[in-house]
Design an enzyme around this catalytic site. Structure first.
Site, short mmCIF file in Angstrom:
data_model
loop_
_atom_site.label_atom_id
_atom_site.label_comp_id
_atom_site.label_asym_id
_atom_site.label_seq_id
_atom_site.Cartn_x
_atom_site.Cartn_y
_atom_site.Cartn_z
N HIS A 88 -7.18 -6.33 -1.18
CA HIS A 88 -6.08 -5.39 -1.03
C HIS A 88 -5.02 -5.83 -0.02
O HIS A 88 -3.85 -5.50 -0.17
CB HIS A 88 -6.65 -4.03 -0.59
CG HIS A 88 -5.61 -2.98 -0.39
ND1 HIS A 88 -4.84 -2.49 -1.43
CD2 HIS A 88 -5.22 -2.30 0.73
CE1 HIS A 88 -4.02 -1.57 -0.96
NE2 HIS A 88 -4.22 -1.43 0.35
N ASP A 131 0.85 -1.18 0.00
CA ASP A 131 0.00 0.00 0.00
C ASP A 131 0.90 1.24 0.00
O ASP A 131 1.79 1.34 -0.84
CB ASP A 131 -0.96 -0.07 1.19
CG ASP A 131 -1.96 1.07 1.27
OD1 ASP A 131 -2.94 1.04 0.52
OD2 ASP A 131 -1.76 1.98 2.08
#
Length: 329
Positions: free
Chosen positions: A306, A107
């Site tokens: 994610h 991320d």
């Protein structure tokens, strides 16, 4: 599958850095692998990879990025610009008595990792990016680009995070509930279906949490894991973490000399097939032959969201270890 890692022999340390102090957790001996988390996480997001890398013969070190956990939290918003985060990473390598490291991030941590390799290739010999691909500095100011992603009825989440205090007012009254919803919204198996309003947009006058799913925790996250994350952010607040988003334009200005620059160190990319980042940033992935000329693997894990190193802990650890082994001396 939660809590598959065994970090009982991991060691917590505080080392000096330009931030003031950086908290890290290390396990194993051997070549240094620096692990950098994203939003809203901490070193704990690497709890599965720490023992796996240690068992494979590496010195695995997961940091709390400035603004998170037990690391320093400078008050000034501008203190969270990218060049300062790279300087923190360099300081960690030096404080550990090493001259170089492989850096792996997820991320925002993937962005930090790629810029470590871009700006300090003398220190960072290879880079792994999870979830977010490297995208060189371009010609459009980021806030302008984020604004284009919204419309008259909704706002992109990054734009929503820009104004100091705005997202904090939503999150901090019930940190645990917000984290639970945010993690579920971007996880394979619990994210909203294609017909539901996307959870990474905010209705004007609304909250990001209005679009979070309700129901069970994602399979990778149990109540104890959620307690760990919630306890950290209840203690620290979210401002330090959110300040990373508030430096997008500063980074764009700071990196003017790097426009279009490739990362020339050996690279690896891993992402979930259901991760919205692979859609938003599909152009960056397509540009890898130019932007990452020494990319040795690009892996899209089907059915994964994610939180890739937690959702697919064993698979990601294996991919990392295989890649690290391919780097040689």
């Amino acid at each position: 599958m939660a809590n598959t890692g065994t970090t009982t022999d991991a060691r917590h340390r505080i080392v000096p850095s330009p931030a003031g102090r950086t908290h890290l957790v290390e396990q194993g001996t051997g070549p240094l692998v620096l692990l950098v988390h994203g939003f809203p996480e901490t070193w704990y997001s690497w709890r599965h990879q720490l023992p796996a890398l240690a068992a494979a013969g590496y010195r695995a070190v997961a940091v709390d990025v400035r603004g998170y956990g037990r690391s320093s939290k400078p008050a000034e918003v501008a203190a969270y610009r990218m060049r300062r985060l790279v300087a923190d990473a360099v300081a960690v390598v030096e404080a550990l008595g090493e001259g170089s490291a492989v850096v792996v991030g997820h991320d925002w941590g993937a962005e930090i990792a790629s810029h470590c390799a871009l700006l300090r290739p003398d220190v960072f010999t290879a880079v792994g990016m999870l979830g977010v691909p490297y995208s060189p500095r371009g010609g459009v100011r980021p806030t302008e680009m984020f604004g284009r992603l919204g419309d008259g009825s909704q706002e992109f989440y990054v734009s929503y995070f820009q104004e100091p205090g705005r997202a904090e007012a939503e999150i901090e009254p019930d940190v645990r509930a917000w984290l639970r919803g945010f993690y579920a919204a971007l996880s394979g198996g619990t994210m909203p279906g294609p017909d539901a309003p996307p959870p990474y947009f905010v209705s004007h006058g609304g909250r990001l949490a209005d679009r979070f799913p309700t129901g069970p925790l994602p399979g990778w996250l149990d109540e104890r894991d959620l307690d760990v994350y919630a306890a950290e952010f209840e203690r620290t607040g979210l401002t330090g973490a959110l300040n990373r988003y508030r430096n997008a334009d500063r980074d764009w200005e700071d990196l003017a000399d790097q426009e279009g620059a490739p990362v020339t160190r050996p690279a690896l990319f891993i992402a979930g097939g259901l991760d919205p980042s692979t859609t938003w940033l599909s152009g960056a992935i397509e540009a890898f032959p130019t932007t990452l000329p020494r990319l040795s693997g690009s892996h899209i894990l089907e059915g994964c969201g994610h939180w890739v190193q937690q959702e697919r802990a064993d698979e990601v650890s294996r991919l990392l270890i295989d890649w690290l082994g391919s780097l040689g001396g």
